[in-house]
Design an enzyme around this catalytic site. Sequence first.
Site, PDB file in Angstrom:
ATOM      1  N   ASP A  54      -3.875  81.581 -53.428  1.00  0.00           N
ATOM      2  CA  ASP A  54      -4.046  80.447 -53.112  1.00  0.00           C
ATOM      3  C   ASP A  54      -2.214  79.611 -52.443  1.00  0.00           C
ATOM      4  OD1 ASP A  54      -4.849  77.673 -51.846  1.00  0.00           O
ATOM      5  OD2 ASP A  54      -4.527  76.776 -53.149  1.00  0.00           O
ATOM      6  N   MET A 106      -7.418  71.273 -55.796  1.00  0.00           N
ATOM      7  CA  MET A 106      -8.559  71.681 -57.419  1.00  0.00           C
ATOM      8  C   MET A 106      -8.121  70.587 -58.346  1.00  0.00           C
ATOM      9  SD  MET A 106      -9.433  74.610 -57.103  1.00  0.00           S
ATOM     10  CE  MET A 106      -9.533  75.150 -58.167  1.00  0.00           C
ATOM     11  N   GLY A 153      -4.531  67.586 -55.569  1.00  0.00           N
ATOM     12  CA  GLY A 153      -4.971  68.120 -54.737  1.00  0.00           C
ATOM     13  C   GLY A 153      -6.325  68.507 -54.639  1.00  0.00           C
ATOM     14  N   LYS A 191      -2.173  70.400 -65.461  1.00  0.00           N
ATOM     15  CA  LYS A 191      -2.941  69.982 -64.539  1.00  0.00           C
ATOM     16  C   LYS A 191      -4.607  70.617 -64.925  1.00  0.00           C
ATOM     17  CE  LYS A 191      -4.106  72.005 -59.539  1.00  0.00           C
ATOM     18  NZ  LYS A 191      -3.772  72.534 -58.647  1.00  0.00           N
ATOM     19  N   VAL A 217      -2.470  66.808 -61.157  1.00  0.00           N
ATOM     20  CA  VAL A 217      -1.205  67.642 -62.183  1.00  0.00           C
ATOM     21  C   VAL A 217      -0.464  65.807 -63.050  1.00  0.00           C
ATOM     22  CG1 VAL A 217       1.136  68.528 -62.222  1.00  0.00           C
ATOM     23  CG2 VAL A 217      -0.727  69.449 -60.892  1.00  0.00           C
TER      24      VAL A 217
END
Length: 326
Positions: free
Chosen positions: A170, A60, A58, A77, A63
Amino acid sequence: MAGARLPDDHTRPPDEPSMLETTASGDPAVAPRAAVLATPEPGDNLGPYVVEATLGQGAMGVVYKAADDRGQKVAVKLLHRWHTDPETGEDDWLRHEAGTLARLSHPNVVAVLGVGTFDDRPFLAMELVDGETLATWMKQPRPWRDIVPIIRDAARGLAAVHTAGMIHGDFKPDNLMVGRDGRARVMDFGLARSTFGADATAAPTVEVERGGVSRHRFVGTPAYMAPEQLAGRRAEARSDQFACSVTLYEALYGERPFPGQTATELAYNVMRGFRRPRPRTTDVPAWLHQIVHRGLALVGAARWPSMAAYADALERGMQEHADDDA
């Protein structure tokens, strides 16, 4: 310019293609980075965890599925390098908040097991849930009776996070796991912030003006951000409630409440309270729509007083209308 400024008139600012846009899933489309990052491969170690496979990626971070020295499966992550800055203390913050989350035990929150670094990037080790994200789960049309218990569980999980003195910041369908056991678990605290401490006043720097939305340090996913976040103020508990309500609306109606193909258009509509008309062909009962409607209030004080109250309203509605045909 700090925060957001809207024009005095009601003319929507024009879209600017060079500005940040949102993808179909609502995630920010980040510009390519020139930095070369070390990529863990199966068999590599992330701290005490051995990487087995990549689960997803994603805005950020990435994972990975991994295992500890006892063979227990975990999700790790690894944050992208550009989301960390040791000079600003972000690494220290991550370790501090990971410790807080590790002490949080709630059936509707994914357990955080530990924190470490790889290639100067921090990672979070979390409980690996056997299930799928809400984003995947709701790709199939679902009756509201199946959706409400999932969001009620999410609200309870967020309430526990708030009670621990933190804000998620978020929340969205990609950050809620629906287990094969039917239990929902809030996850992905990469943007979580303590409600106390030095960073409690930190705010995302998203500016809204006639020329569009400028990106300095984007925090959150535009499609689920509350008006106060888009205005450059820090997220609060009722910001998570707004995001939860956007998520519930999307699960119920198959579309998000605020239109917008770009961050500019979306931010403008959210901050003006311009929602889509409620779909006419729906079996969603009025009481449930009213719960969502209140959670989407433009001003935080007009929303539900807490995530616990939000969860209670959903539970009460299900109990009072258990025998309804609608």
